[in-house]
Enzyme design. Structure first.
Site, PDB file in Angstrom:
ATOM      1  N   HIS A 119       6.125   5.222   1.531  1.00  0.00           N
ATOM      2  CA  HIS A 119       6.774   5.024   0.327  1.00  0.00           C
ATOM      3  C   HIS A 119       5.819   4.878  -0.994  1.00  0.00           C
ATOM      4  O   HIS A 119       4.731   4.270  -0.757  1.00  0.00           O
ATOM      5  CB  HIS A 119       7.788   3.516   0.542  1.00  0.00           C
ATOM      6  CG  HIS A 119       8.627   3.338  -0.503  1.00  0.00           C
ATOM      7  ND1 HIS A 119       8.195   3.006  -1.832  1.00  0.00           N
ATOM      8  CD2 HIS A 119       9.962   3.664  -0.679  1.00  0.00           C
ATOM      9  CE1 HIS A 119       9.090   2.791  -2.692  1.00  0.00           C
ATOM     10  NE2 HIS A 119      10.245   3.324  -2.086  1.00  0.00           N
ATOM     11  N   GLU A 156      11.180  11.079  -3.976  1.00  0.00           N
ATOM     12  CA  GLU A 156      11.441   9.994  -4.891  1.00  0.00           C
ATOM     13  C   GLU A 156      10.278  10.161  -5.903  1.00  0.00           C
ATOM     14  O   GLU A 156       9.093   9.516  -5.985  1.00  0.00           O
ATOM     15  CB  GLU A 156      11.053   8.582  -4.058  1.00  0.00           C
ATOM     16  CG  GLU A 156      12.062   8.679  -2.846  1.00  0.00           C
ATOM     17  CD  GLU A 156      12.279   7.016  -2.450  1.00  0.00           C
ATOM     18  OE1 GLU A 156      13.449   6.548  -2.896  1.00  0.00           O
ATOM     19  OE2 GLU A 156      11.271   6.330  -2.303  1.00  0.00           O
ATOM     20  N   SER A 211      16.739   5.391  -8.225  1.00  0.00           N
ATOM     21  CA  SER A 211      17.777   4.882  -8.683  1.00  0.00           C
ATOM     22  C   SER A 211      19.163   5.512  -8.600  1.00  0.00           C
ATOM     23  O   SER A 211      19.969   5.931  -9.479  1.00  0.00           O
ATOM     24  CB  SER A 211      17.615   4.954 -10.434  1.00  0.00           C
ATOM     25  OG  SER A 211      16.465   4.132 -10.821  1.00  0.00           O
ATOM     26  N   GLY A 239      17.487   2.088  -2.744  1.00  0.00           N
ATOM     27  CA  GLY A 239      16.828   0.912  -3.026  1.00  0.00           C
ATOM     28  C   GLY A 239      17.856  -0.161  -3.521  1.00  0.00           C
ATOM     29  O   GLY A 239      18.730  -0.684  -2.586  1.00  0.00           O
ATOM     30  N   GLY A 240      17.541  -0.306  -4.568  1.00  0.00           N
ATOM     31  CA  GLY A 240      18.447  -1.484  -5.349  1.00  0.00           C
ATOM     32  C   GLY A 240      20.035  -1.419  -4.977  1.00  0.00           C
ATOM     33  O   GLY A 240      20.722  -2.655  -4.438  1.00  0.00           O
ATOM     34  N   GLU A 270       5.759   2.656  -3.010  1.00  0.00           N
ATOM     35  CA  GLU A 270       5.046   1.228  -3.157  1.00  0.00           C
ATOM     36  C   GLU A 270       4.028   1.152  -2.095  1.00  0.00           C
ATOM     37  O   GLU A 270       2.957   0.366  -2.336  1.00  0.00           O
ATOM     38  CB  GLU A 270       6.195   0.267  -3.049  1.00  0.00           C
ATOM     39  CG  GLU A 270       6.980   0.394  -4.110  1.00  0.00           C
ATOM     40  CD  GLU A 270       8.630  -0.030  -3.820  1.00  0.00           C
ATOM     41  OE1 GLU A 270       8.779  -0.560  -2.892  1.00  0.00           O
ATOM     42  OE2 GLU A 270       9.508   0.499  -4.913  1.00  0.00           O
ATOM     43  N   GLY A 304      13.799   2.309  -9.198  1.00  0.00           N
ATOM     44  CA  GLY A 304      13.831   0.928  -9.485  1.00  0.00           C
ATOM     45  C   GLY A 304      13.794   0.874 -11.271  1.00  0.00           C
ATOM     46  O   GLY A 304      13.945  -0.203 -11.695  1.00  0.00           O
ATOM     47  N   ASN A 357      17.007   0.945   1.706  1.00  0.00           N
ATOM     48  CA  ASN A 357      15.724   0.376   1.876  1.00  0.00           C
ATOM     49  C   ASN A 357      16.046  -0.801   1.126  1.00  0.00           C
ATOM     50  O   ASN A 357      16.085  -0.718  -0.019  1.00  0.00           O
ATOM     51  CB  ASN A 357      14.728   1.277   0.948  1.00  0.00           C
ATOM     52  CG  ASN A 357      13.347   0.880   1.010  1.00  0.00           C
ATOM     53  OD1 ASN A 357      13.205  -0.091   1.597  1.00  0.00           O
ATOM     54  ND2 ASN A 357      12.580   1.298   0.379  1.00  0.00           N
ATOM     55  N   TRP A 358      16.103  -1.831   2.098  1.00  0.00           N
ATOM     56  CA  TRP A 358      16.163  -3.240   1.591  1.00  0.00           C
ATOM     57  C   TRP A 358      14.911  -3.819   0.724  1.00  0.00           C
ATOM     58  O   TRP A 358      14.906  -4.725   0.082  1.00  0.00           O
ATOM     59  CB  TRP A 358      16.666  -4.183   2.413  1.00  0.00           C
ATOM     60  CG  TRP A 358      18.049  -3.913   2.740  1.00  0.00           C
ATOM     61  CD1 TRP A 358      18.691  -2.946   2.798  1.00  0.00           C
ATOM     62  CD2 TRP A 358      18.770  -4.667   3.898  1.00  0.00           C
ATOM     63  NE1 TRP A 358      20.106  -2.776   3.282  1.00  0.00           N
ATOM     64  CE2 TRP A 358      20.003  -4.079   4.194  1.00  0.00           C
ATOM     65  CE3 TRP A 358      18.369  -5.814   4.786  1.00  0.00           C
ATOM     66  CZ2 TRP A 358      20.972  -4.443   5.195  1.00  0.00           C
ATOM     67  CZ3 TRP A 358      19.410  -6.102   5.714  1.00  0.00           C
ATOM     68  CH2 TRP A 358      20.635  -5.466   5.779  1.00  0.00           C
ATOM     69  N   LYS A 359      13.899  -3.119   0.989  1.00  0.00           N
ATOM     70  CA  LYS A 359      12.572  -3.515   0.497  1.00  0.00           C
ATOM     71  C   LYS A 359      12.178  -5.106   1.003  1.00  0.00           C
ATOM     72  O   LYS A 359      12.784  -5.328   1.890  1.00  0.00           O
ATOM     73  CB  LYS A 359      12.292  -3.371  -0.968  1.00  0.00           C
ATOM     74  CG  LYS A 359      12.857  -1.824  -1.495  1.00  0.00           C
ATOM     75  CD  LYS A 359      12.173  -1.569  -2.768  1.00  0.00           C
ATOM     76  CE  LYS A 359      12.633  -0.225  -3.143  1.00  0.00           C
ATOM     77  NZ  LYS A 359      12.272   0.363  -4.396  1.00  0.00           N
TER      78      LYS A 359
HETATM   79  P1  PGA Z   1      15.852   2.584  -6.185  1.00  0.00           P
HETATM   80  O1  PGA Z   1      14.673   2.501  -5.012  1.00  0.00           O
HETATM   81  O2  PGA Z   1      17.001   3.048  -5.573  1.00  0.00           O
HETATM   82  O3  PGA Z   1      15.964   0.904  -6.461  1.00  0.00           O
HETATM   83  O4  PGA Z   1      15.503   3.289  -7.442  1.00  0.00           O
HETATM   84  C1  PGA Z   1      14.743   3.701  -4.125  1.00  0.00           C
HETATM   85  C2  PGA Z   1      13.456   3.517  -3.214  1.00  0.00           C
HETATM   86  O5  PGA Z   1      12.205   2.910  -3.647  1.00  0.00           O
HETATM   87  O6  PGA Z   1      13.357   4.124  -1.877  1.00  0.00           O
END
Ligand code: PGA
Length: 244
Positions: free
Chosen positions: A94, A166, A207, A228-229, A96, A172, A9-11
């Site tokens: 998600h 999640e 994470s 994500g990251g 967010e 994050g 997930n590149w966000k």
């Molecule tokens: P993260 O994000 O790996 O940076 O914690 C995961 C996500 O939000 O899908």
């Protein structure tokens, strides 16, 4: 059928140049043949990334989809439009988006239905906040989020989705749920899905890094990761996919 999946997930990250570099680096890597690898760039870059990927070993997904088929929904993107750009997956609900766009459990289920109608696999996200975990409400919060899907999707539709657990406190932050904490929630989700449970791939997200992926993947109900990251770095992302 349950499949192993690693989804990036590149966000809201990337640019024409950065995407080209990242996909170029990913194409140099070798991924295990039994793991489906998916990258989810921002919507505006889907055509570029779909073109760059242009191969069987990496799939493309979107980060969101409209809950409606078409019409007066300014700023939204319909599932049918995503399909035109070779999108095979879409992340839905998600945390967010649940937080910043106030997406409800009902909206998340409607988005799943739109994706399924267009043969796109929704990756429906669920998760609890730190406060909810500390109050001992984790399983009831997750159960409510899953119940909204069960109420609106048929058994066949449920069998076709992917679910990502999640924990919000792990996204994050560098904090990861322990493999046991993740497994406990994954097992509860699978049980709640009843007959559909054995067909649904359940991903863990929050994470995930090369250093913790292998241990998470040994858990019996964890079928992969939503990353994500670490998905913005080809070496890290590839190492996660190779942790199965
Ligand atoms: P993260 O994000 O790996 O940076 O914690 C995961 C996500 O939000 O899908």
């Amino acid at each position: 059928m349950r499949r192993s999946l690693v989804v990036g997930n590149w966000k809201m990250n990337g640019s024409l140049v950065q995407n080209k570099d990242l996909v170029g680096a990913l194409k140099q890597k070798s991924f295990p043949s039994n793991v489906e690898v998916v990258v989810c760039p921002p919507t505006v870059y889907l055509p570029q990334v779909a073109d760059l990927v242009n191969e069987d070993s990496i799939c493309v997904g979107a980060q969101d989809v409209s809950h409606q088929a078409n019409g007066a929904y300014t700023g939204d993107t319909a599932a049918e439009m995503l399909k035109e750009f070779a999108c095979q997956y879409v992340i839905v609900g998600h945390s967010e988006r649940r937080e910043y766009q106030r997406e409800s459990n009902t909206t998340v289920a409607e988005k799943c239905l739109q994706a399924l109608k267009n043969n796109i696999t929704p990756i429906a996200c669920v998760g609890e906040s730190l406060e909810q975990r500390e109050q001992g409400a984790t399983l009831s919060v997750i159960s409510e989020q899953i119940q909204a899907l069960i109420e609106r999707l048929s058994e066949d539709q449920l069998k076709s989705i992917v679910i990502a657990y999640e924990p919000i406190w792990a996204i994050g932050t560098g904090l990861t749920a322990t493999p046991e904490q993740a497994q406990e929630v994954h097992a509860a989700i699978r049980e709640q899905l009843a007959d559909a449970g054995s067909s649904v791939s359940l991903l863990y997200g929050g994470s995930v890094k090369a250093a913790n992926a292998a241990e998470l993947f040994t858990q019996k109900d964890i079928d992969g990761a939503l990353v994500g990251g670490a998905s913005l770095d080809a070496d890290d992302f590839c190492a996660i996919a190779n942790s199965f």
